[in-house]
Scaffold this motif. Structure first.
Motif, PDB file in Angstrom:
ATOM      1  N   VAL A 256       0.863  -1.175   0.000  1.00  0.00           N
ATOM      2  CA  VAL A 256       0.000   0.000   0.000  1.00  0.00           C
ATOM      3  C   VAL A 256       0.904   1.231   0.000  1.00  0.00           C
ATOM      4  O   VAL A 256       2.068   1.149   0.417  1.00  0.00           O
ATOM      5  CB  VAL A 256      -0.950   0.018   1.217  1.00  0.00           C
ATOM      6  CG1 VAL A 256      -1.965  -1.113   1.120  1.00  0.00           C
ATOM      7  CG2 VAL A 256      -0.184  -0.070   2.528  1.00  0.00           C
ATOM      8  N   PRO A 257       0.416   2.369  -0.477  1.00  0.00           N
ATOM      9  CA  PRO A 257       1.280   3.544  -0.605  1.00  0.00           C
ATOM     10  C   PRO A 257       1.525   4.257   0.722  1.00  0.00           C
ATOM     11  O   PRO A 257       1.054   5.380   0.953  1.00  0.00           O
ATOM     12  CB  PRO A 257       0.508   4.430  -1.596  1.00  0.00           C
ATOM     13  CG  PRO A 257      -0.920   4.056  -1.398  1.00  0.00           C
ATOM     14  CD  PRO A 257      -0.916   2.599  -1.062  1.00  0.00           C
ATOM     15  N   GLU A 258       2.257   3.583   1.579  1.00  0.00           N
ATOM     16  CA  GLU A 258       2.655   4.143   2.870  1.00  0.00           C
ATOM     17  C   GLU A 258       4.132   3.813   3.081  1.00  0.00           C
ATOM     18  O   GLU A 258       4.610   2.765   2.619  1.00  0.00           O
ATOM     19  CB  GLU A 258       1.814   3.561   4.004  1.00  0.00           C
ATOM     20  CG  GLU A 258       0.323   3.883   3.895  1.00  0.00           C
ATOM     21  CD  GLU A 258      -0.506   3.156   4.943  1.00  0.00           C
ATOM     22  OE1 GLU A 258       0.101   2.402   5.750  1.00  0.00           O
ATOM     23  OE2 GLU A 258      -1.733   3.313   4.942  1.00  0.00           O
ATOM     24  N   THR A 259       4.825   4.680   3.793  1.00  0.00           N
ATOM     25  CA  THR A 259       6.269   4.530   3.945  1.00  0.00           C
ATOM     26  C   THR A 259       6.656   3.170   4.519  1.00  0.00           C
ATOM     27  O   THR A 259       7.571   2.505   4.017  1.00  0.00           O
ATOM     28  CB  THR A 259       6.834   5.651   4.840  1.00  0.00           C
ATOM     29  OG1 THR A 259       6.546   6.912   4.237  1.00  0.00           O
ATOM     30  CG2 THR A 259       8.336   5.502   5.004  1.00  0.00           C
ATOM     31  N   LEU A 260       5.980   2.736   5.575  1.00  0.00           N
ATOM     32  CA  LEU A 260       6.328   1.459   6.197  1.00  0.00           C
ATOM     33  C   LEU A 260       6.117   0.290   5.243  1.00  0.00           C
ATOM     34  O   LEU A 260       6.897  -0.662   5.215  1.00  0.00           O
ATOM     35  CB  LEU A 260       5.520   1.249   7.480  1.00  0.00           C
ATOM     36  CG  LEU A 260       5.862   2.169   8.652  1.00  0.00           C
ATOM     37  CD1 LEU A 260       4.948   1.882   9.842  1.00  0.00           C
ATOM     38  CD2 LEU A 260       7.329   2.007   9.062  1.00  0.00           C
ATOM     39  N   SER A 261       5.059   0.358   4.448  1.00  0.00           N
ATOM     40  CA  SER A 261       4.781  -0.712   3.499  1.00  0.00           C
ATOM     41  C   SER A 261       5.834  -0.733   2.397  1.00  0.00           C
ATOM     42  O   SER A 261       6.251  -1.809   1.941  1.00  0.00           O
ATOM     43  CB  SER A 261       3.384  -0.533   2.900  1.00  0.00           C
ATOM     44  OG  SER A 261       3.051  -1.630   2.067  1.00  0.00           O
TER      45      SER A 261
ATOM     46  N   VAL B  79      -4.747   3.001  -3.717  1.00  0.00           N
ATOM     47  CA  VAL B  79      -4.248   4.328  -4.052  1.00  0.00           C
ATOM     48  C   VAL B  79      -5.427   5.302  -4.118  1.00  0.00           C
ATOM     49  O   VAL B  79      -6.432   5.021  -4.773  1.00  0.00           O
ATOM     50  CB  VAL B  79      -3.507   4.304  -5.404  1.00  0.00           C
ATOM     51  CG1 VAL B  79      -3.021   5.703  -5.778  1.00  0.00           C
ATOM     52  CG2 VAL B  79      -2.334   3.333  -5.341  1.00  0.00           C
ATOM     53  N   MET B  80      -5.303   6.440  -3.449  1.00  0.00           N
ATOM     54  CA  MET B  80      -6.390   7.422  -3.416  1.00  0.00           C
ATOM     55  C   MET B  80      -6.349   8.290  -4.671  1.00  0.00           C
ATOM     56  O   MET B  80      -6.166   9.506  -4.634  1.00  0.00           O
ATOM     57  CB  MET B  80      -6.302   8.280  -2.155  1.00  0.00           C
ATOM     58  CG  MET B  80      -6.555   7.490  -0.885  1.00  0.00           C
ATOM     59  SD  MET B  80      -6.784   8.529   0.571  1.00  0.00           S
ATOM     60  CE  MET B  80      -8.365   9.308   0.197  1.00  0.00           C
TER      61      MET B  80
ATOM     62  N   PRO C 174     -16.987   5.567  -7.837  1.00  0.00           N
ATOM     63  CA  PRO C 174     -16.665   6.682  -6.939  1.00  0.00           C
ATOM     64  C   PRO C 174     -15.191   6.703  -6.571  1.00  0.00           C
ATOM     65  O   PRO C 174     -14.575   5.662  -6.321  1.00  0.00           O
ATOM     66  CB  PRO C 174     -17.533   6.413  -5.702  1.00  0.00           C
ATOM     67  CG  PRO C 174     -18.621   5.514  -6.177  1.00  0.00           C
ATOM     68  CD  PRO C 174     -18.025   4.681  -7.265  1.00  0.00           C
ATOM     69  N   GLY C 175     -14.623   7.898  -6.567  1.00  0.00           N
ATOM     70  CA  GLY C 175     -13.229   8.057  -6.174  1.00  0.00           C
ATOM     71  C   GLY C 175     -13.094   9.193  -5.184  1.00  0.00           C
ATOM     72  O   GLY C 175     -14.050   9.937  -4.923  1.00  0.00           O
ATOM     73  N   PRO C 176     -11.915   9.375  -4.595  1.00  0.00           N
ATOM     74  CA  PRO C 176     -11.724  10.446  -3.607  1.00  0.00           C
ATOM     75  C   PRO C 176     -11.798  11.819  -4.257  1.00  0.00           C
ATOM     76  O   PRO C 176     -11.331  12.014  -5.394  1.00  0.00           O
ATOM     77  CB  PRO C 176     -10.312  10.156  -3.063  1.00  0.00           C
ATOM     78  CG  PRO C 176      -9.621   9.429  -4.171  1.00  0.00           C
ATOM     79  CD  PRO C 176     -10.672   8.607  -4.835  1.00  0.00           C
ATOM     80  N   ASN C 177     -12.385  12.751  -3.552  1.00  0.00           N
ATOM     81  CA  ASN C 177     -12.482  14.129  -4.042  1.00  0.00           C
ATOM     82  C   ASN C 177     -11.426  14.958  -3.329  1.00  0.00           C
ATOM     83  O   ASN C 177     -11.665  15.509  -2.251  1.00  0.00           O
ATOM     84  CB  ASN C 177     -13.890  14.685  -3.770  1.00  0.00           C
ATOM     85  CG  ASN C 177     -14.121  16.030  -4.443  1.00  0.00           C
ATOM     86  OD1 ASN C 177     -13.177  16.791  -4.645  1.00  0.00           O
ATOM     87  ND2 ASN C 177     -15.363  16.309  -4.794  1.00  0.00           N
ATOM     88  N   THR C 178     -10.249  15.022  -3.919  1.00  0.00           N
ATOM     89  CA  THR C 178      -9.147  15.736  -3.277  1.00  0.00           C
ATOM     90  C   THR C 178      -9.288  17.250  -3.365  1.00  0.00           C
ATOM     91  O   THR C 178      -8.545  17.978  -2.707  1.00  0.00           O
ATOM     92  CB  THR C 178      -7.808  15.311  -3.912  1.00  0.00           C
ATOM     93  OG1 THR C 178      -7.875  15.513  -5.323  1.00  0.00           O
ATOM     94  CG2 THR C 178      -7.527  13.838  -3.630  1.00  0.00           C
TER      95      THR C 178
ATOM     96  N   ARG D  81      -4.136  12.877   2.608  1.00  0.00           N
ATOM     97  CA  ARG D  81      -3.745  11.479   2.437  1.00  0.00           C
ATOM     98  C   ARG D  81      -3.121  11.258   1.062  1.00  0.00           C
ATOM     99  O   ARG D  81      -2.167  10.497   0.919  1.00  0.00           O
ATOM    100  CB  ARG D  81      -4.969  10.555   2.588  1.00  0.00           C
ATOM    101  CG  ARG D  81      -5.452  10.394   4.006  1.00  0.00           C
ATOM    102  CD  ARG D  81      -4.398   9.763   4.894  1.00  0.00           C
ATOM    103  NE  ARG D  81      -3.969   8.457   4.401  1.00  0.00           N
ATOM    104  CZ  ARG D  81      -2.861   7.844   4.802  1.00  0.00           C
ATOM    105  NH1 ARG D  81      -2.056   8.426   5.669  1.00  0.00           N
ATOM    106  NH2 ARG D  81      -2.546   6.649   4.316  1.00  0.00           N
ATOM    107  N   TRP D  82      -3.641  11.919   0.039  1.00  0.00           N
ATOM    108  CA  TRP D  82      -3.106  11.774  -1.301  1.00  0.00           C
ATOM    109  C   TRP D  82      -1.680  12.325  -1.376  1.00  0.00           C
ATOM    110  O   TRP D  82      -0.829  11.760  -2.062  1.00  0.00           O
ATOM    111  CB  TRP D  82      -4.022  12.461  -2.294  1.00  0.00           C
ATOM    112  CG  TRP D  82      -3.599  12.435  -3.739  1.00  0.00           C
ATOM    113  CD1 TRP D  82      -3.624  13.482  -4.612  1.00  0.00           C
ATOM    114  CD2 TRP D  82      -3.110  11.311  -4.495  1.00  0.00           C
ATOM    115  NE1 TRP D  82      -3.175  13.100  -5.851  1.00  0.00           N
ATOM    116  CE2 TRP D  82      -2.851  11.760  -5.809  1.00  0.00           C
ATOM    117  CE3 TRP D  82      -2.853   9.977  -4.178  1.00  0.00           C
ATOM    118  CZ2 TRP D  82      -2.350  10.917  -6.804  1.00  0.00           C
ATOM    119  CZ3 TRP D  82      -2.355   9.140  -5.167  1.00  0.00           C
ATOM    120  CH2 TRP D  82      -2.107   9.607  -6.463  1.00  0.00           C
ATOM    121  N   GLU D  83      -1.408  13.399  -0.645  1.00  0.00           N
ATOM    122  CA  GLU D  83      -0.055  13.943  -0.595  1.00  0.00           C
ATOM    123  C   GLU D  83       0.917  12.916   0.014  1.00  0.00           C
ATOM    124  O   GLU D  83       2.018  12.690  -0.510  1.00  0.00           O
ATOM    125  CB  GLU D  83      -0.011  15.232   0.230  1.00  0.00           C
ATOM    126  CG  GLU D  83      -0.615  16.439  -0.461  1.00  0.00           C
ATOM    127  CD  GLU D  83      -0.521  17.685   0.408  1.00  0.00           C
ATOM    128  OE1 GLU D  83       0.186  17.646   1.437  1.00  0.00           O
ATOM    129  OE2 GLU D  83      -1.157  18.692   0.059  1.00  0.00           O
TER     130      GLU D  83
END
Length: 362
Positions: A259-264, A290-291, A305-309, A318-320
């Motif tokens: 997943v798009p996170e540093t630890l992952s 991914v958002m 439906p997708g995230p509305n940044t 979160r997208w940043e």
């Protein structure tokens, strides 16, 4: 683009077939979406008539939920219209036969003598007590008795060996257990070689005691230690054969899911390094959840439906964070295919969203 050009989930063309070798393994940290990816790939694979088996070796089974059907422990065809088979390996149930698939006394009494369940397997026996370098197979946690280290992996490996030898399937897609368990599976040939060597040495040491031991504890029947040794050696050879398959890039693709996170990203980097050490080919990195707007990921307008940044501050932040992790992943995994799968508003189960996932992986 008009609304007529926007595809609904049910109208999205489901991928037919996959560009992959005969063995596809999805691995990574627990909870990153390996099951989803494996189920999506297996569905797409079977749609062109390729007889495909999807297997879960993760103790926390969710393949049944993802495919919305009950999946037994043995490979079973779960679709009539396409040749899709599935199995959820239950290592604990498999260990009921012994983790190596041998008879309880296949080691000719040595299993009982050397730890766990036998008359000399407790702390009072000559090889009792905890496993150690001097006593690597004795005691409750030894290699032959009790909760043998790697026993669940050994049971899963034995079943996987059966499936890879099964000519009913043209492709096997494997949803592996979390990272550490998967790597221990790959280390089993060395463990088995060590076990066989240790048993042979101990058999020589205790050969003079066997008759008296049988008399003391009522074990009057003849025992066949040689058969047990042969079983272990045969299993070790089969595991080595499977490892050779896993090392062949023309036959195997190990796909790391993150997943798009540093630890992952860091976990996936370590896994890639370990797989490289094992000479396991990795061609694809899947970044899940991914958002990003699903239409952007798929490259065409879809009614998902997708995230509305633009209007959701939380989504924007979160997208940043995810973009930083994605940039790092693109840099670290240069030379590999990096696929993105968006975060969906709904849980991914059933053929609709699985087809979307398969399209993202295509």
């Amino acid at each position: 683009m008009s609304n007529l050009d926007v595809e609904a989930v049910d109208d999205i063309d489901a991928p037919t077939g996959v560009d992959a070798p005969e063995y596809v393994l999805y691995g990574g940290k627990g909870g990153v979406g390996k099951t989803t990816c494996a189920a999506a790939t297996a569905l797409a694979s079977a749609r062109d008539g390729t007889a495909t088996l999807v297997v879960s070796t993760d103790p926390a089974h969710s393949l049944s939920d993802t495919l919305e059907t009950d999946i037994p422990a043995e490979p079973t065809r779960i679709r009539e219209d396409i040749p899709l088979y599935a199995a959820e390996i239950d290592p604990e149930a498999a260990m009921g036969e012994g983790p190596l698939g041998m008879e309880d006394d296949a080691l000719g009494g040595l299993g009982g003598m050397l730890g766990g369940g036998g008359p000399m397997g407790d702390a009072g026996g000559p090889m009792g007590g905890d496993a150690s370098e001097e006593n690597p197979i004795g005691g409750e946690d030894g290699l032959l008795g009790g909760s043998m280290p790697g026993a669940d992996e050994a049971a899963a490996m034995r079943l996987l060996l059966d499936y890879t030898d099964d000519d009913r399937f043209d492709r096997v897609v494997i949803d592996t257990a979390p990272t550490g368990h998967t790597l221990r599976l790959l280390e089993l040939p060395e463990t088995m070689d060590s076990m066989v060597g240790t048993i042979l040495k101990l058999r020589e040491r205790f050969s003079g005691m066997m008759d008296s031991m049988k008399g003391m504890f009522g074990g009057g029947d003849d025992v066949d230690t040689e058969a047990g040794i042969q079983d272990l050696e045969e299993l070790s050879e089969r595991i080595e054969r499977l490892r050779a398959i896993l090392r062949d890039p023309t036959r195997t693709d190990f796909r790391i899911v993150m997943v798009p996170e540093t630890l992952s990203v860091m976990e996936s980097e370590r896994l890639l390094a370990q797989l490289t050490d094992f000479e396991i080919p990795v061609s694809t990195i899947v970044v899940n959840r991914v958002m990003q707007d699903p239409s952007e990921v798929l490259g065409r307008e879809v009614d998902i439906p997708g995230p509305n940044t633009d209007h959701c501050e939380f989504c924007a932040r979160r997208w940043e964070v995810q973009q930083e992790a994605l940039a790092r992943a693109q840099d670290l995994f240069r030379g590999h295919e990096v696929r993105r799968v968006p975060l969906f508003a709904d849980e991914v189960h059933g053929e609709g969203l699985l087809s979307v996932v398969a399209a993202c992986l295509d």
